[in-house]
Design a protein around this motif. Structure first.
Motif, short mmCIF file in Angstrom:
data_model
loop_
_atom_site.label_atom_id
_atom_site.label_comp_id
_atom_site.label_asym_id
_atom_site.label_seq_id
_atom_site.Cartn_x
_atom_site.Cartn_y
_atom_site.Cartn_z
N TYR A 14 36.70 41.76 36.60
CA TYR A 14 35.59 41.75 35.64
C TYR A 14 35.41 40.35 35.05
CZ TYR A 14 32.56 43.07 31.77
OH TYR A 14 31.49 43.16 30.91
N LEU A 15 36.50 39.76 34.56
CA LEU A 15 36.39 38.42 33.96
C LEU A 15 36.05 37.38 35.02
CD1 LEU A 15 39.39 38.53 31.47
CD2 LEU A 15 36.96 38.73 30.93
N SER A 16 36.55 37.56 36.23
CA SER A 16 36.19 36.63 37.30
C SER A 16 34.70 36.69 37.58
CB SER A 16 36.97 36.96 38.58
OG SER A 16 38.37 36.78 38.39
N ALA A 17 34.13 37.91 37.52
CA ALA A 17 32.69 38.05 37.75
C ALA A 17 31.87 37.33 36.69
CB ALA A 17 32.31 39.53 37.80
N LEU A 18 32.38 37.27 35.46
CA LEU A 18 31.65 36.60 34.39
C LEU A 18 31.45 35.11 34.67
CD1 LEU A 18 33.07 38.21 31.10
CD2 LEU A 18 31.01 38.81 32.38
N GLN A 19 32.27 34.54 35.55
CA GLN A 19 32.11 33.14 35.91
C GLN A 19 30.86 32.90 36.76
OE1 GLN A 19 36.36 31.29 36.89
NE2 GLN A 19 36.10 33.28 37.88
N TYR A 20 30.38 33.95 37.44
CA TYR A 20 29.37 33.76 38.49
C TYR A 20 28.08 34.53 38.25
CZ TYR A 20 33.76 32.24 40.51
OH TYR A 20 34.97 31.63 40.70
N VAL A 21 27.99 35.29 37.15
CA VAL A 21 26.74 35.99 36.85
C VAL A 21 25.97 35.20 35.80
CG1 VAL A 21 27.68 38.26 37.43
CG2 VAL A 21 27.80 37.45 35.05
N ASP A 22 24.68 35.50 35.70
CA ASP A 22 23.82 34.82 34.73
C ASP A 22 23.91 35.48 33.36
OD1 ASP A 22 22.72 33.08 36.75
OD2 ASP A 22 21.60 34.82 37.46
N ALA A 23 24.24 36.76 33.34
CA ALA A 23 24.28 37.46 32.05
C ALA A 23 24.98 38.80 32.21
CB ALA A 23 22.88 37.68 31.50
N VAL A 24 25.47 39.31 31.08
CA VAL A 24 25.89 40.70 30.95
C VAL A 24 24.72 41.46 30.34
CG1 VAL A 24 27.46 42.29 29.78
CG2 VAL A 24 28.32 40.14 30.71
N VAL A 25 24.34 42.57 30.97
CA VAL A 25 23.17 43.33 30.53
C VAL A 25 23.60 44.76 30.21
CG1 VAL A 25 20.87 44.17 31.18
CG2 VAL A 25 21.64 41.92 31.96
N GLY A 26 23.12 45.30 29.11
CA GLY A 26 23.43 46.67 28.74
C GLY A 26 23.75 46.78 27.27
N ASN A 27 24.84 47.49 26.96
CA ASN A 27 25.23 47.63 25.55
C ASN A 27 26.74 47.70 25.37
OD1 ASN A 27 25.82 50.19 26.49
ND2 ASN A 27 24.13 51.20 25.41
#
Length: 389
Positions: A277-290
């Motif tokens: 999950y934290l690794s993915a945060l390096q490569y996405v543009d944003a976290v979307v949701g709530n």
């Protein structure tokens, strides 16, 4: 040796507690006890207790989840939990019970500890989430607890406002941020191989939970988001599924249906685990949701968050968080703001209000050294009254 009993019921909560548990485990003056419950023991939610067993010995497994996410089903789960926690505490005889946050199974764990006269250390108290019944649960746990580890100074003042002794309320920041400092995160190639997913030019990480103080809004609100995602032809999406909250299964069914219809742009996981999950945060543009992770962890990665609806209403937010209503037009406007040059340029200066990590060691110092005598008999500390009052 002081016996410190850590209770965990969800994958996300365990991720926040991981380094604290490691610190307790390595301290020769402390004995770590682990109780797992809730989603950890459910096949539907990935049997995530197996991940815990790779790192720690589990002292008790308390199965509470019924095959229902209705209000009646969750209330029955809470009742089952309180009975089983009472029995577990009797057998383990912990000196301190550690709980984090505001979920219904944590309320039951705290109530049983209070009745058993076991001091409770509560993490992430003082926060507000006006759209969820977690709000009432969190403040109730604060009043049952004896040591408080909060994530910001504003939250510290709120716990004191609830009548707690200011000398027992400690602001060490969010313990989940220790993962960012201590884990060796995956490279993009490693992550893509691990999850079977190729990142595109634009990428979003989506987590959406029911707003539990609203009746039957989960499907409609999430459908509004899916409509917007459907129109983003150049965007790839990673979904993580909803918790075992009221109407959570409806969201998870919709995720599975969407991924099945869009296999070339979307993928879904019951649990990514903290590393992925934290690794993915390096490569996405944003976290979307709530999800709270969009407020607590995402700012440390200098990425945006689109926070939809009222579930997180009242929480302290970094300037990287874009709030929007749970309807199609508002979500479209938020995404346009996310990708605007002005917003993207501002991200490099973002400061995370929840700290920079390092809280786990500080919490263990208190758990090791704080006197336990007289903790149980609390005095309600009134705030000074103004002359006008």
């Amino acid at each position: 040796m002081r016996k410190i009993c850590v209770v965990t019921g969800t994958r996300a909560e365990y991720g926040l507690l991981y380094w604290l548990m490691k610190e307790i485990q390595s301290d020769t003056s402390l004995e770590l006890q682990v109780i797992v419950t809730g989603m950890h023991l459910s096949p539907e939610f990935g049997l995530t207790y197996r991940e815990i067993e790779r790192e720690f010995s589990i002292n008790k497994k308390i199965e509470i989840l019924l095959s229902s996410d209705t209000s009646i089903g969750i209330s029955k789960s809470m009742g089952l939990a309180q009975i089983s926690f009472a029995e577990a505490y009797e057998q383990l005889s912990p000196d301190i019970v550690i709980v984090l946050g505001d979920r219904f199974e944590i309320f039951s764990a705290s109530t049983a500890a209070m009745i058993a006269r076991i001091p409770i250390a509560h993490i992430h108290g003082g926060e507000t989430t006006e759209g969820a019944f977690d709000e009432a649960i969190r403040h109730s746990i604060t009043k049952m607890s004896h040591l408080h580890f909060v994530a910001t100074e504003e939250y510290r003042q709120r716990v004191i406002q609830l009548g707690e002794d200011r000398n027992k309320v400690f602001n060490f920041g969010a313990p989940g941020l220790d993962n960012i400092n201590n884990l060796q995160l995956l490279s993009k190639d490693e992550l893509e191989r691990s999850i079977g997913f190729k990142f595109g030019m634009k990428n979003l990480l989506v987590t959406f939970h029911p707003v539990t103080l609203e009746r039957s809004t989960a499907k409609e609100q999430f459908q509004q988001l899916l409509i917007v995602l459907d129109d983003l032809g150049d965007t790839r999406v990673i979904f993580t599924k909803a918790n075992a909250d009221t109407d959570g299964r409806a969201i998870n069914f919709m995720i599975d249906s969407y991924v099945s219809a869009n296999p070339n742009k979307a993928i879904a996981f019951t649990s990514l685990g903290q590393l992925r999950y934290l690794s993915a945060l390096q490569y996405v543009d944003a976290v979307v949701g709530n999800s709270s992770s969009g407020l607590i962890e995402a700012p440390s990665f200098k990425i945006g968050t689109i926070n939809i609806g009222d579930r997180q209403k009242g929480r302290i937010k970094a300037d990287s968080v874009i709030d929007c209503a749970p309807d199609r037009n508002a979500i479209i406007n938020a995404i346009q703001q996310l990708y605007s040059s002005g917003f993207q340029n501002s991200l490099c200066d973002i400061r995370n209000p929840y700290g920079e990590g390092g809280s786990s060691k500080k919490i263990v110092d208190i758990l090791r050294s704080h006197p336990l005598t007289q903790l149980l008999k609390k005095i309600f500390n009134d705030l000074p009254r103004s002359p006008a009052a």
